[in-house]
Design a protein around this motif. Structure first.
Motif, PDB file in Angstrom:
ATOM      1  N   GLU A 133     -63.374  31.910 -29.926  1.00 29.87           N
ATOM      2  CA  GLU A 133     -63.464  32.903 -28.861  1.00 29.87           C
ATOM      3  C   GLU A 133     -62.175  33.038 -28.049  1.00 29.87           C
ATOM      4  O   GLU A 133     -61.954  34.066 -27.412  1.00 29.87           O
ATOM      5  N   ARG A 134     -61.310  32.020 -28.059  1.00 28.32           N
ATOM      6  CA  ARG A 134     -60.129  32.050 -27.196  1.00 28.32           C
ATOM      7  C   ARG A 134     -59.311  33.332 -27.394  1.00 28.32           C
ATOM      8  O   ARG A 134     -59.014  34.056 -26.436  1.00 28.32           O
ATOM      9  N   GLU A 135     -58.925  33.606 -28.639  1.00 28.75           N
ATOM     10  CA  GLU A 135     -58.036  34.745 -28.867  1.00 28.75           C
ATOM     11  C   GLU A 135     -58.776  36.074 -28.785  1.00 28.75           C
ATOM     12  O   GLU A 135     -58.186  37.091 -28.417  1.00 28.75           O
ATOM     13  N   VAL A 136     -60.079  36.073 -29.100  1.00 30.93           N
ATOM     14  CA  VAL A 136     -60.883  37.281 -28.885  1.00 30.93           C
ATOM     15  C   VAL A 136     -60.821  37.685 -27.421  1.00 30.93           C
ATOM     16  O   VAL A 136     -60.601  38.857 -27.076  1.00 30.93           O
ATOM     17  N   LEU A 137     -60.997  36.710 -26.530  1.00 35.18           N
ATOM     18  CA  LEU A 137     -60.996  36.989 -25.102  1.00 35.18           C
ATOM     19  C   LEU A 137     -59.597  37.345 -24.608  1.00 35.18           C
ATOM     20  O   LEU A 137     -59.429  38.263 -23.800  1.00 35.18           O
ATOM     21  N   LEU A 138     -58.579  36.616 -25.065  1.00 30.83           N
ATOM     22  CA  LEU A 138     -57.209  36.905 -24.630  1.00 30.83           C
ATOM     23  C   LEU A 138     -56.822  38.347 -24.956  1.00 30.83           C
ATOM     24  O   LEU A 138     -56.150  39.017 -24.163  1.00 30.83           O
ATOM     25  N   LYS A 139     -57.245  38.842 -26.105  1.00 30.44           N
ATOM     26  CA  LYS A 139     -56.909  40.211 -26.502  1.00 30.44           C
ATOM     27  C   LYS A 139     -57.713  41.247 -25.721  1.00 30.44           C
ATOM     28  O   LYS A 139     -57.268  42.378 -25.559  1.00 30.44           O
ATOM     29  N   SER A 140     -58.891  40.859 -25.237  1.00 27.58           N
ATOM     30  CA  SER A 140     -59.762  41.836 -24.573  1.00 27.58           C
ATOM     31  C   SER A 140     -59.342  42.135 -23.144  1.00 27.58           C
ATOM     32  O   SER A 140     -59.687  43.187 -22.606  1.00 27.58           O
ATOM     33  N   ALA A 141     -58.630  41.219 -22.520  1.00 24.44           N
ATOM     34  CA  ALA A 141     -58.257  41.402 -21.107  1.00 24.44           C
ATOM     35  C   ALA A 141     -56.979  40.633 -20.813  1.00 24.44           C
ATOM     36  O   ALA A 141     -57.001  39.616 -20.112  1.00 24.44           O
ATOM     37  N   PRO A 142     -55.832  41.099 -21.327  1.00 23.33           N
ATOM     38  CA  PRO A 142     -54.587  40.344 -21.143  1.00 23.33           C
ATOM     39  C   PRO A 142     -54.107  40.284 -19.706  1.00 23.33           C
ATOM     40  O   PRO A 142     -53.182  39.520 -19.406  1.00 23.33           O
TER      41      PRO A 142
END
Length: 516
Positions: free
Chosen positions: A69-78
């Motif tokens: 989930e880390r990179e999914v979240l990072l991409k969703s709201a940088p």
């Protein structure tokens, strides 16, 4: 008032579920008795992380799920999330080198990485992270995780849910929920005592620490799970180091604490794991916890951290599934979704969880609940931006989330050179691409209205009231932002007066200790 699903609880899980279900075409009402993220969801260590220490408890499934989930979240709201490198100084009296390397190897390879670099061993005598540490620490291990503004993450999920048709009702309690064969009859009461009847086809219990109590006292259902309420407390001190790295410190009691760059001028240190036996909504750090955090940090930093150095504290209660662990720090951080359709209309209860896995939890909740309501729309949030996260109107196609944000900030400076750099940067971080809603047609600082407190113009306060459910100075200063940490008491009082004049609100209680 009629809806498909009534969600009780305005923390990260409730708002995440509201967002996912709304995006699948269901009619949602969410009620929260206080402000969004007022309790557990604004009291985290503010990390998007797999949980390195959970590997020692063999929670490989949880760690893998969180790492994915880390990179999914990072991409969703940088704008509200970004990569962070962590340094673990090696204490040879605790875990051996081989064990740490094995754990970091698993951490690097349990999930695919595109943005976050792999771990490495460093010489602290030459690495910048070694400078503030005691000379005895000569070797360290560096690995990647992420940072998140937790309270804003909750608000963004609520904003997205509302944009997709959900009704978000803050300062509104669900005092009664009666189950029938075809639906739920609920009574909601707002902060001024007004009552509202809601008919819902399904009920979601996302009340966090109150989940068990809500089922028993208000939904008249027998609880099937036991929650273990564990208090996590944090301290904030003046900045202890100038570099951008964070630290993870091993303690002799086998726990860990973090020391993290915070709000530019500060360092955040936490957390504790203490059984919480008092009222759920009244978690406060105690002197013993402050002493513990100072003592453990002082084992590593060359300059001791003392209780008198603490400028702010906050504490929250984690609702963990009781797995009979003797040590609170060993209680699982995983979640369980319990769907009950045997007693009539569907009831979904959320037990446990952590902020990193909120999106996956919400997706699984919607996958469970949807078929019970005759809806089989697939999940959609994995590749979706959160509000403000799509920066393409400013920078074109996204590339790397951390680099995308820096390009966005630079473009914002080019378009609005009159914005004060500190406020521009804060606005870019807090609002991302939604910053245009604050700036509007403004061509200079005067167009933003009176500066109510340093760096806080009326335009921002108006936006927070109009768009983000802010009803008190605490909402603005301690959750929508952390400006309260930077302002003097008379300046915070000026914000209170402005909000009182604008709204005449009935203030809710703080989950965070006000800065001295």
């Amino acid at each position: 008032m009629q809806c498909d699903v009534l969600i009780v609880g305005g923390g990260i899980n409730g708002c995440g579920i509201a967002r996912d279900l709304s995006g699948r075409g269901l009619g949602i009402v969410l009620c929260e008795k206080d402000d969004l993220a007022q309790h557990t969801s604004s009291s985290s260590t503010k990390l998007i992380h797999g949980g390195l220490r959970y590997l020692e408890h063999y929670e490989f499934s949880l760690v893998r799920k969180a790492l994915q989930e880390r990179e999914v979240l990072l991409k969703s709201a940088p704008h509200i999330m970004w990569p962070l490198r962590f340094v673990m100084p090696h204490d040879r009296s605790l875990r051996p080198v081989w064990m740490i390397r094995a754990g970091l190897f698993l951490y690097d390879h349990l999930a695919r990485r595109e943005v976050l670099p792999a771990s490495q061993t460093v010489d602290l005598r030459r690495h910048p992270a070694g400078t503030p540490l005691k000379a005895a620490y000569t070797r360290g291990f560096v690995y990647s995780d992420g940072w998140v503004d937790d309270a804003r993450l909750v608000v963004l999920n609520a904003l997205d849910a509302q944009a997709r048709g959900a009704a978000i009702l803050t300062r509104t309690r669900c005092v009664e929920a009666r189950r029938g064969p075809a639906g739920w009859e609920a009574t909601l009461v707002d902060v001024e005592g007004r009552r509202r009847a809601v008919q819902a086809r399904a009920l979601v219990n996302a009340a966090g620490p109150w989940a068990e109590q809500f089922l028993r006292e208000h939904a008249h259902q027998r609880g099937t799970k036991a929650l273990r309420l564990v208090k996590g407390s944090h301290i904030v001190v003046r900045r202890l180091f100038d570099h951008p790295y964070a630290y993870i410190f091993q303690n002799p009691d086998k726990r860990i604490i973090f020391a993290i760059p915070y709000e530019g001028a500060y360092t955040l240190i936490g957390t504790t794991d203490v059984e919480h036996l008092g009222p759920i909504g009244q978690a406060h750090i105690d002197d013993g916890e402050i002493a513990y955090l100072c003592e453990q940090a002082s084992r590593y930093f060359a300059r001791p951290v003392r209780p008198e150095d603490v400028v702010w504290t906050y504490a929250g209660v984690r609702p963990l599934l009781d797995d009979a662990s003797g040590d609170p720090s060993a209680v699982t951080r995983d979640y369980l979704l319990e769907l009950d359709t045997t007693g009539g209309a569907p009831l979904l209860s959320v037990w446990g969880g952590k902020i990193t896995t909120f999106r996956k939890l919400a997706e699984e909740a919607a996958d469970l609940l949807g078929p019970a309501l005759g809806v089989r729309t697939p999940g959609w949030t994995e590749g979706a931006f959160l509000p403000g996260g799509d920066l393409s109107a400013y920078i074109g196609a996204p590339q790397r989330p951390d680099q995308d944000f820096e390009r966005f900030d630079a473009e914002l400076a080019r378009r609005h050179p009159w914005l004060a750099p500190a406020m521009r940067r804060r606005w870019a971080r807090a609002y991302g691409a939604r910053v245009g809603l604050l700036i509007g047609d403004a061509r200079g600082p005067a167009d933003l209205g009176e500066e109510v407190a340093p760096g806080l113009p009326e335009a921002e306060l108006e936006y927070l009231v109009r768009e983000e459910w802010a009803l008190s100075a605490d909402d603005v200063l301690w959750r929508r932002s952390k400006l309260g940490l930077h302002l003097e008491p008379p300046q915070r009082e000026a914000v209170e007066r402005w909000m009182a004049a604008r709204l005449d609100p009935v203030h809710g209680g703080l989950t965070e200790s006000p800065a001295p």
